[in-house]
Design a protein around this motif. Structure first.
Motif, mmCIF file in Angstrom:
data_model
loop_
_atom_site.group_PDB
_atom_site.id
_atom_site.type_symbol
_atom_site.label_atom_id
_atom_site.label_comp_id
_atom_site.label_asym_id
_atom_site.label_seq_id
_atom_site.Cartn_x
_atom_site.Cartn_y
_atom_site.Cartn_z
ATOM 1 N N MET A 168 45.255 33.643 8.438
ATOM 2 C CA MET A 168 44.831 34.862 7.759
ATOM 3 C C MET A 168 45.933 35.918 7.791
ATOM 4 S SD MET A 168 41.608 37.380 8.499
ATOM 5 C CE MET A 168 42.404 38.149 9.898
ATOM 6 N N LEU A 169 46.534 36.110 8.945
ATOM 7 C CA LEU A 169 47.613 37.108 9.069
ATOM 8 C C LEU A 169 48.803 36.736 8.186
ATOM 9 C CD1 LEU A 169 47.466 37.742 12.917
ATOM 10 C CD2 LEU A 169 46.805 39.333 11.112
ATOM 11 N N ALA A 170 49.108 35.430 8.107
ATOM 12 C CA ALA A 170 50.232 34.975 7.278
ATOM 13 C C ALA A 170 49.954 35.217 5.800
ATOM 14 C CB ALA A 170 50.503 33.490 7.537
ATOM 15 N N GLU A 171 48.740 34.909 5.340
ATOM 16 C CA GLU A 171 48.400 35.086 3.926
ATOM 17 C C GLU A 171 48.293 36.559 3.535
ATOM 18 O OE1 GLU A 171 48.318 33.208 1.367
ATOM 19 O OE2 GLU A 171 48.681 31.338 2.442
ATOM 20 N N LEU A 172 47.897 37.373 4.507
ATOM 21 C CA LEU A 172 47.689 38.796 4.234
ATOM 22 C C LEU A 172 48.970 39.477 3.761
ATOM 23 C CD1 LEU A 172 45.181 40.550 4.413
ATOM 24 C CD2 LEU A 172 45.846 41.197 6.730
ATOM 25 N N ARG A 173 50.108 38.939 4.177
ATOM 26 C CA ARG A 173 51.405 39.570 3.821
ATOM 27 C C ARG A 173 51.607 39.639 2.319
ATOM 28 N NH1 ARG A 173 53.857 36.190 7.930
ATOM 29 N NH2 ARG A 173 54.783 34.980 6.267
ATOM 30 N N THR A 174 51.182 38.602 1.607
ATOM 31 C CA THR A 174 51.483 38.522 0.166
ATOM 32 C C THR A 174 50.236 38.537 -0.717
ATOM 33 O OG1 THR A 174 51.484 36.097 0.307
ATOM 34 C CG2 THR A 174 53.604 37.198 0.580
ATOM 35 N N PHE A 175 49.053 38.621 -0.115
ATOM 36 C CA PHE A 175 47.819 38.461 -0.893
ATOM 37 C C PHE A 175 47.594 39.635 -1.846
ATOM 38 C CE2 PHE A 175 43.226 38.628 -1.648
ATOM 39 C CZ PHE A 175 43.013 37.324 -2.064
ATOM 40 N N ARG A 176 47.179 39.301 -3.076
ATOM 41 C CA ARG A 176 46.775 40.300 -4.067
ATOM 42 C C ARG A 176 45.340 40.010 -4.496
ATOM 43 N NH1 ARG A 176 50.707 41.897 -2.390
ATOM 44 N NH2 ARG A 176 52.713 42.500 -3.298
#
Length: 294
Positions: A168-176
């Motif tokens: 979740m933390l990794a995806e949060l960086r680029t999520f739109r």
């Protein structure tokens, strides 16, 4: 169980579930069931496809009970085989999430006690969610949660809930936010959202109560939307999912429907923690499709 003391039932195990808990639970359950006078088919597939074939063969052979030993993935597999049949599904929880066991108040850390629930033979009829010929028991993730699941499945470390948290933390960086088109029992909505989840039951991912309030036998699906929020706000909201207190968030929407169609670009959905199908997808409630020993 009532009837012949030599009735045959099937026990289908995922030995690798819960870091090997599946294999340990099987030996306890097998002894318990056989000591009670049952003839037990002790089954294990080399992979999910073979396990599903074995489960379907049990239904074709007219066995009245299929017991699955593993996590929500094994319950998912068992549901595909026994849905809309007369075969009952028994569950021995041995996974990391075990949301279905939470729903049914089954012992999650005591396989002998779970086996005793099977022997008691008390049944409950619940709904399933259906898309085409596929079913699920818990929640369909179709947004940020699905993207996180996809990443978590590609990670080999760590195990359990922490892997999901790191993904979740990794995806949060680029999520739109994602642009969705929804059809809710014939009403069309177009909107941007962080996630859309479709619940047959209230939780997924080991107790994340995303579709809080969902009831297993009401003939309805619970569709939850989280409209765009800032990343810090999403992080603050995440712990509330374990308590179901996220429902007061200003960007949260909850709809009860019999059928929903979801369209959005580039999303592969997850259900019962398993890769399910790419969008677009129509999901409908299948009332009373599963009889469980609970």
């Amino acid at each position: 169980m009532s009837g012949s003391s030599r009735r045959e039932i099937a026990l289908l195990t995922n030995p690798t579930s819960g870091k090997g808990r599946g294999a340990r639970a099987r030996s306890v359950v097998l002894g318990r069931l056989r000591d009670a006078g049952l003839v037990v088919r002790n089954l294990e597939g080399r992979d999910a496809d073979e396990a599903l074939d074995l489960a379907r063969q049990c239904v074709a052979d007219g066995l009245d009970t299929l017991v699955v030993c593993g996590g929500d993935g094994m319950v998912h597999l068992g549901a595909q085989a026994v849905a809309c049949s007369t075969t009952r599904l028994g569950i021995v929880p041995a996974g990391t999430g075990d949301d279905v066991a939470r729903y049914l108040d089954l012992p999650r850390r005591d396989p002998a006690a779970a086996a005793d629930r099977v022997l008691a033979g008390r049944t409950r009829t619940i709904d399933l969610a259906r898309s085409g010929s596929k079913y699920y028991v818990t929640v369909l993730a179709a947004g940020f949660d699905a993207v996180v699941n996809e990443r978590a499945n590609q990670m080999t470390w760590p195990r359990g809930q922490m892997r999901y948290n790191l993904a979740m933390l990794a995806e949060l960086r680029t999520f739109r936010p994602i642009s969705y088109t929804l059809d809710l029992d014939g009403r069309t909505r177009r909107l941007d959202a962080m996630l859309v989840a479709v619940g047959n039951g209230p939780s997924f991912g080991g107790g994340l109560r995303i579709t809080e309030g969902a009831v297993l036998d009401d003939g309805l699906l619970d569709v939850v939307l989280f409209k765009p929020v800032t990343k810090p706000d999403l992080l603050r909201t995440y712990p509330k999912l374990f308590r179901g207190t996220h429902v007061t968030h200003r960007q949260y929407e909850h709809h009860r429907v019999r059928r929903v169609t979801i369209a959005a670009p580039g999303i592969v959905t997850y259900a019962d923690g398993e890769r399910f199908a790419p969008l677009p997808l129509t999901v409908e409630c299948a009332p009373g499709a599963l009889t469980v020993l609970a």
